[in-house]
Structure formats: C-alpha cells, structure tokens
Enzyme design. Sequence first.
Site, short mmCIF file in Angstrom:
data_model
loop_
_atom_site.label_atom_id
_atom_site.label_comp_id
_atom_site.label_asym_id
_atom_site.label_seq_id
_atom_site.Cartn_x
_atom_site.Cartn_y
_atom_site.Cartn_z
N GLU A 21 -14.12 23.93 -16.56
CA GLU A 21 -12.73 24.19 -16.14
C GLU A 21 -12.29 25.47 -16.87
OE1 GLU A 21 -9.87 21.29 -17.54
OE2 GLU A 21 -8.32 21.93 -16.12
N ASP A 36 -5.59 16.14 -9.80
CA ASP A 36 -5.63 16.25 -11.27
C ASP A 36 -4.39 15.62 -11.92
OD1 ASP A 36 -6.84 16.87 -13.67
OD2 ASP A 36 -6.60 19.04 -13.51
N1 ADE Z 1 -6.25 15.78 -18.99
C1 ADE Z 1 -5.40 15.75 -17.95
N2 ADE Z 1 -5.60 16.78 -17.15
C2 ADE Z 1 -6.62 17.50 -17.67
C3 ADE Z 1 -7.30 18.68 -17.30
N3 ADE Z 1 -6.99 19.38 -16.20
N4 ADE Z 1 -8.29 19.14 -18.10
C4 ADE Z 1 -8.62 18.46 -19.20
N5 ADE Z 1 -8.01 17.35 -19.60
C5 ADE Z 1 -7.03 16.87 -18.84
ZN ZN Z 2 -8.64 16.43 -14.96
#
Ligand code: ADE
Ligand code: ZN
Length: 339
Positions: free
Chosen positions: A202, A280
């Site tokens: 990410e 998400d």
């Molecule tokens: N916890 C909640 N959303 C998240 C994300 N996008 N990346 C990492 N941890 C998270």
């Molecule tokens: Zn997430």
Amino acid sequence: MAETNIAEFIQGLPKAELHVHIEGTLEPELLFELAERNRISLKYPTVEALRKAYSFSKLQDFLDIYYEGANVLQTEQDFYDLTWAYLNRAKAQGVVHTEVFFDPQTHTARGIEFATVITGISRALQDGQEKLGVTSRLIMCFLRHLVELSAFKTLEDALPFKHLIVGVGLDSSERGNPPSKFESVFAQARRLGFKVVAHAGEEGTEDYIREAIDLLKVDRIDHGNASVQCDYLLEELKDRRIPLTVCPLSNKALKVVGNMEEHPLKRMLHKGLIVTVNSDDPAYFGGYVNENYQAVADALLLNKKELAQLAMNSIVGSFLSDTDKQKYVLAIDEYCKTF
Ligand code: ADE
Ligand code: ZN
C-alpha cells in the site's frame, strides 16, 4: 455506455466486498451518537467539523484519527450497531457477501474485552445473513506497529471464538513494519487452520508483497499496489492465483496514487490478476463499494465487461465455499445477460 447506465449497472451487479475494516465504517453521525451514549467528550464540536478533519496526506495521518474515533466503541451493543449500519449500506449497494476485518488490539488496549468486541460484531453478521441475506466472514487483523508478542496474545484471546473467525490479517502502519516481523505468529495461525491475508504494497515496496507471499504464505494480498513495479511479481500473483483486494478511493485519499487516472487497477485486470474493488474505510474515504467501482469506471474508462469481471473476481477471491461461489458466478452471468 451512458454514465447513468453504468451507475445503474454497478448498483445491480451482485458483488462481494473483501476488504473493509469495520472500525472504518464508523460514520461521524454514529460516532457522535456513541460518544453521547457513553459520555465521552470529543475534540470536534460538530459532525461537520469532524468530517472536515478527514484530510490526509499519508496513511499515518488517517490511522491517527481512525484509532481516536474507535474510542467511542465501548459496549457489545456499540459494536453491533456499527456492524449493522455497515451491513445495511452494503445490502443497499448489491453486496451479497462481505469479509470484514476487525482490529481487536485497538479495543483490548483500552480495556474492552475481546469477547465484547467479537460478540457484538458477530451477532450483527448473523442478523445480516438472516434478515438481509448478506453472507459474511470475519477476519481478525494484527496491528503491525505493535510487537509480535501482542499478536500472539491476541491469537490466544481469539481461540474460544475460533468458530467465528475465518482468518487473520495484518494492518496499520506499513513502512518499517514488514511482514517478516510476524512470520511466527502467522505460521501458528496457519497451523490452527486460519486463512491468512496481509496488507502489503500500500505504502510499502514490492518487497513487502514478496515477504507476505513467501514468509506469511498469504491466501490474498490486501492492496498490493506496488506489485506493478515488478513484472516477475505480477506473473507470480497471476500464476499462483493470489487475489488482490484493491481500494481505489482509499488510495486516492491517502495519496498512494496522485489521481485516479494513474490507478494501476486496469493494468492488473488486463494482466489477468484476480483483482477486486473494495472500500477499506468507507466512512473516512468518501464512499462505499459502489462509489469505488464508479470512481475507477470513470477514471479508467471501464466498460460493463470489465466491471463484471471485477465482481466475478470478488466472488472467486472470497473465502466462500465452491458451491456458493458457483451460485454467485451464475447470478453475475444472468445479470449481465439481462441488463
Ligand atoms: N487500517 C485501516 N485501514 C487501513 C489501511 N488502509 N492500511 C493499513 N491499515 C489500515
Ligand atoms: Zn485496509
């Protein structure tokens, strides 16, 4: 296809959601209601002021406000209400199945019992199946900014509720907390029969995705954006049929992509990866699953066939039984024929 037609197509498309944090579905209105119910004072005077604070330049900006928001969740009923509100929104968007993350350490660190959290969430998921016809699975995430010992303790706390949890995941601050830090606890989770997933690539590099595959032996990668930086990795994800749960509006809000037109989703799809679209933390990033489909349809000019493939992928990449997968794949086929 005209824009309204695409919106209608997305709306009616049977789909699964595979990447949604239940704490990230806490809308400001419910947050204020729970704060009042539990006599908790908030930093922000109004719902509007809180919403205005949802402006992020990186993952950690979001996580700080997200963990603060979770403080209003105190009782089993609070966790029920949170989950029930999400399920109703999901149902209204054509979601037939959802795989929901929860972060037990966020709550146990504040003195809330593991049992309180999981009982409230599970009771709502059960009602979601019975009253809304939305099936679900629950995935317990370990917070990667904490030490592995804390994840082991959480795994132990979960054992009396093992029948309610399909798998374990890994989330929170990615950079500096690689999957390798959690190799032992993931091995233990796999031995116990849990499915395993992990957020990787990410904000982190493609090396984090590689570690998640090789060391954690994940069944799915959450996000996986950085995979497009390595052709060999893309080939491997494709050959080993490891799904990616991609979250476009999240990526835009957290500046993982500069703008939606640059999003790698379409490239991943055309490479033949099992790539899926998810929300998400929808209360923080401006949309639930359909708004995510719409955003990529608009920016990447996705047609009906590509959108249907994304929905198919969400079913194929889920932890549903093969029989249930077949049922939903047929439903998507039928929908596309009749639309
Ligand atoms: N916890 C909640 N959303 C998240 C994300 N996008 N990346 C990492 N941890 C998270
Ligand atoms: Zn997430």
